[in-house]
Design an enzyme around this catalytic site. Structure first.
Site, short mmCIF file in Angstrom:
data_model
loop_
_atom_site.label_atom_id
_atom_site.label_comp_id
_atom_site.label_asym_id
_atom_site.label_seq_id
_atom_site.Cartn_x
_atom_site.Cartn_y
_atom_site.Cartn_z
N LYS A 166 0.87 -1.37 0.01
CA LYS A 166 -0.06 -0.08 -0.02
C LYS A 166 0.94 1.07 0.05
O LYS A 166 0.52 2.13 -0.74
CB LYS A 166 -1.00 0.01 1.14
CG LYS A 166 -1.91 1.43 1.27
CD LYS A 166 -3.01 0.97 2.33
CE LYS A 166 -2.76 0.14 3.42
NZ LYS A 166 -1.77 0.98 4.33
N THR B 82 3.97 1.51 -1.03
CA THR B 82 4.52 1.57 -2.55
C THR B 82 3.69 2.05 -3.39
O THR B 82 4.08 3.05 -4.31
CB THR B 82 4.90 0.13 -2.71
OG1 THR B 82 5.98 -0.39 -1.67
CG2 THR B 82 5.88 0.11 -4.05
N ARG C 3 2.75 8.40 6.76
CA ARG C 3 3.18 8.31 8.34
C ARG C 3 4.74 8.05 8.45
O ARG C 3 5.44 7.47 7.68
CB ARG C 3 2.49 7.29 9.00
CG ARG C 3 0.85 7.32 9.10
CD ARG C 3 0.35 6.11 9.72
NE ARG C 3 0.57 5.23 8.91
CZ ARG C 3 0.16 3.97 9.32
NH1 ARG C 3 -0.20 3.40 10.35
NH2 ARG C 3 0.13 2.83 8.35
N LYS D 240 8.48 -5.95 10.03
CA LYS D 240 8.68 -5.67 8.81
C LYS D 240 9.82 -5.38 8.09
O LYS D 240 10.09 -5.35 6.83
CB LYS D 240 7.60 -4.45 8.84
CG LYS D 240 6.24 -4.83 8.87
CD LYS D 240 5.28 -3.61 8.72
CE LYS D 240 5.22 -2.77 7.59
NZ LYS D 240 4.37 -1.66 7.59
N ALA E 216 -2.76 1.90 12.84
CA ALA E 216 -4.28 1.93 12.65
C ALA E 216 -4.94 0.81 13.33
O ALA E 216 -6.11 0.85 13.46
CB ALA E 216 -4.51 1.59 11.00
N PHE F 8 -3.38 -0.32 7.03
CA PHE F 8 -4.13 -1.41 6.87
C PHE F 8 -5.10 -1.54 6.08
O PHE F 8 -5.06 -0.63 5.03
CB PHE F 8 -4.45 -2.05 8.36
CG PHE F 8 -3.11 -2.21 9.27
CD1 PHE F 8 -2.04 -3.12 8.97
CD2 PHE F 8 -3.10 -1.73 10.48
CE1 PHE F 8 -1.12 -3.31 9.70
CE2 PHE F 8 -1.88 -2.00 11.24
CZ PHE F 8 -0.92 -2.70 10.93
N PHE G 150 2.86 -8.08 -8.62
CA PHE G 150 4.22 -8.98 -8.14
C PHE G 150 4.83 -9.59 -9.33
O PHE G 150 4.13 -10.20 -10.10
CB PHE G 150 4.00 -9.79 -6.78
CG PHE G 150 3.65 -9.24 -5.68
CD1 PHE G 150 4.61 -9.60 -4.37
CD2 PHE G 150 3.03 -7.97 -5.42
CE1 PHE G 150 4.55 -8.93 -3.29
CE2 PHE G 150 2.94 -7.28 -4.26
CZ PHE G 150 3.58 -7.74 -3.22
N TRP H 287 6.66 -0.78 -7.92
CA TRP H 287 7.87 -1.10 -7.19
C TRP H 287 8.91 -1.31 -8.26
O TRP H 287 10.12 -1.02 -8.12
CB TRP H 287 7.70 -2.74 -6.84
CG TRP H 287 8.59 -3.13 -5.75
CD1 TRP H 287 8.80 -2.89 -4.44
CD2 TRP H 287 9.87 -3.74 -6.11
NE1 TRP H 287 10.25 -3.18 -3.98
CE2 TRP H 287 10.51 -4.08 -5.07
CE3 TRP H 287 10.41 -4.16 -7.47
CZ2 TRP H 287 11.80 -4.45 -5.03
CZ3 TRP H 287 11.62 -4.93 -7.55
CH2 TRP H 287 12.28 -4.99 -6.40
#
Length: 559
Positions: free
Chosen positions: A74, A76, A97, A108, A276, A304, A384, A412
């Site tokens: 998200k 990205t 954020r 992560k 979140a 999220f 992807f 990406w």
């Protein structure tokens, strides 16, 4: 394929522009920024006076389906969409954020976008940045010290030491600090009592900073925070302790938004970081409103899935900021949809259009939620490398059949170029689709009614249940005159329900509220559900185990 480099290798191979050059792209005057080296700066709040008469730009909110270990990207997509808008001749800013050290060191790794759609310098942003997190942690813990000091020196406010609700904070995942005992060692060390730590991003001070409209509003909100209760069950606020001025002093520089840049040298504001699944999950209101004055298009994200971040953004942040998003982007990936369709993580490399089709039920629910708010939207299928054409077409065909605007994107790997189609569709719905934004509940509704409406409309639940403890707190909140506040549900991000094991689109469930906490300064009521924690723990193999620094001081292994 464009590259096989990791995110950090791409970041470190990018030649950054001086931050003064990025500021000039936005017509920001030199005296309106405070530089942190050559690549970071804070923007003075005085800029609002100069731009007061300038019309606001269009706000684009990026949300997603419920996240899975397969990844949705998200952030990205958010960065890539802003880059794409620039490439398509639009003046755009991305507003994100700040990452927390907890997830960065824990699960992560980095949290500044990915590939050729990152905000930079990603090492600084992911670690200490401009010191905002440290300022919030210091203010939080200073307040905790003021409370215990007040009790130690006579307790003039008659605080019940069994009902001190303000916890200390640390911006790391440390399960050992969830429940603690303090004040041991005799009379000189205060009164022994139970205490605990929250992660900094779950501190109410983080939420307050991110919802304040200016310095005076920050002080007013800090003064309103409830930190304890008296022996006769009356709330004790920061204002009663008289320390709101000191807390504001600690936070005055942290209130200023941070200006950085993307991989493609386009402007980005990175400021504030409430979780979140615990708090309201979006960057600071000041940064968003500043971006809307500086650019024609602002791309921001809510944490999220739409059941958490977007719902809170729309019910809490837009009310505080008095603005309306122009459109919403709902991010999904083939990999995540397959997991929602029942495929195990280790089997995701096998093409399975049938599982994708089953998992689309989760996407469909989030689309329903955004439509319930009356907002225009576009579905973004974040591509992807391993996705098969058959799987991608399964999602896009379903969107076409159901009449949902959609575009595949590959930001990406390709940066802004990979999001041009998405950018054009978003601009199209912004200007061509009717925006009928409305809230799902009114502030005049009772707390129970608000939670019921969110549970039924957003989560798809049959309703909401309250534990005996929550029922008592419900009556107390209403009795203390806080029933008019919006609700902020602390819930697992992995499911529409409060059970993380229920993927896809569960049905026939109830949301159980186990505890209700007032965040009177932030301006909402927190409803804790399921087993959600305000101080996470580290996984068996933390991401920190892969991190290092080379002999030249360059970060390694940061995603």
């Amino acid at each position: 394929m464009k590259t096989h480099l990791s995110d950090i290798e791409i970041a470190q191979s990018t030649k950054l522009k001086p931050i003064t050059e990025i500021a000039r792209k936005l017509s920001i005057d030199d005296e309106e920024i405070e530089c942190f080296g050559f690549t970071k700066a804070k923007i003075s709040l005085d800029i609002f006076d100069r731009l007061a008469d300038k019309p606001d730009g269009k706000l684009i909110l990026v949300t997603s389906i419920n996240p899975t270990p397969a990844g949705e990207g998200k952030s990205t997509v958010t960065v890539g969409l802003s880059q794409a808008l620039w490439q398509d001749g639009k003046r755009s800013i991305v507003a994100l954020r700040e990452p927390s050290l907890g997830p960065t060191m824990g699960l992560k790794g980095g949290a500044a976008g990915g590939g050729y759609s990152q905000v930079l310098p990603m090492e600084d942003i992911n670690l200490h940045f401009t010191g905002d997190m440290h300022a919030i942690t210091s203010a939080n813990n200073a307040l905790a010290a003021f409370i215990d000091n007040h009790i130690h020196h006579g307790n003039e406010l008659n605080i019940d030491i069994r009902r001190v609700v303000w916890k200390r904070a640390l911006d790391l995942n440390d399960r050992a600090l969830r429940e603690t005992v303090i004040g041991l060692g005799g009379k000189a060390n205060g009164f022994p009592r139970e205490d605990g730590f929250d992660i900094t991003v779950a501190s109410e001070i983080m939420a307050v900073l991110c919802l304040a409209t200016d310095l005076q509003d920050l002080k007013r909100r800090l003064a309103s925070m409830i930190v304890a209760y008296t022996a006769d069950q009356k709330p004790v606020t920061v204002k009663m302790l008289g320390v709101e001025g000191a807390l504001t002093l600690l936070l005055k520089d942290a209130l200023k938004p941070n200006l950085v840049q993307t991989v493609e040298g386009t402007p980005a504001l990175v400021h504030g970081g409430p979780f979140a699944n615990i708090a309201h999950g979006s960057n600071s209101l000041i940064a968003t409103k500043m971006a809307m004055k500086l650019a024609d298009y602002v791309v921001t994200e809510a944490g999220f899935g739409a059941d958490l971040g977007a719902e809170k953004f729309l019910h809490i942040k837009t009310r505080a900021g008095r603005f309306t998003p122009g459109a919403v982007v709902i991010v999904a990936t083939v990999r995540a949809l397959k997991m929602h369709g029942g495929v195990a993580l280790q089997d995701l490399k096998t093409s399975d259009p049938g599982a994708v089709k089953r998992g689309i039920a989760n996407l469909a629910k989030h689309i329903e939620t955004i439509r319930a708010f009356g907002l225009p939207y576009v579905v973004s299928v974040n591509r992807f490398v391993q996705d098969s054409e058959a799987e991608l077409e399964t999602v896009l065909d379903w969107c076409r059949e159901e009449g949902h605007p959609a575009a595949a994107c590959n930001v990406w790997e390709e940066g802004g170029k990979g999001g041009i189609e998405l950018a054009r569709k978003v601009v199209s719905v912004l200007h061509e689709k009717e925006n009928r934004f409305s809230y799902l509940y009114e502030l005049s509704d009772s707390i129970e009614e608000k939670l019921s409406k969110v549970s039924r409309v957003v989560y798809g639940a049959k309703g909401v249940k309250f534990t005996d403890k929550a029922k008592k707190q419900l009556a107390e909140l209403e009795g203390n005159g806080l029933g008019h506040l919006p609700v902020c549900v602390a819930k697992t991000q992995y499911s529409l329900s409060d059970d993380p094991e229920k993927s896809g689109r569960p049905e026939g469930f109830f949301i159980t509220v186990r505890e209700l906490k007032p965040s009177a300064g932030a301006g909402f009521i927190v409803a804790l559900t399921g087993s959600i924690l305000t101080m996470p723990g580290l996984p068996k193999r933390p991401a920190a185990l892969s991190m290092d620094v080379d002999e030249n001081g360059r970060a390694k292994g940061l995603f």
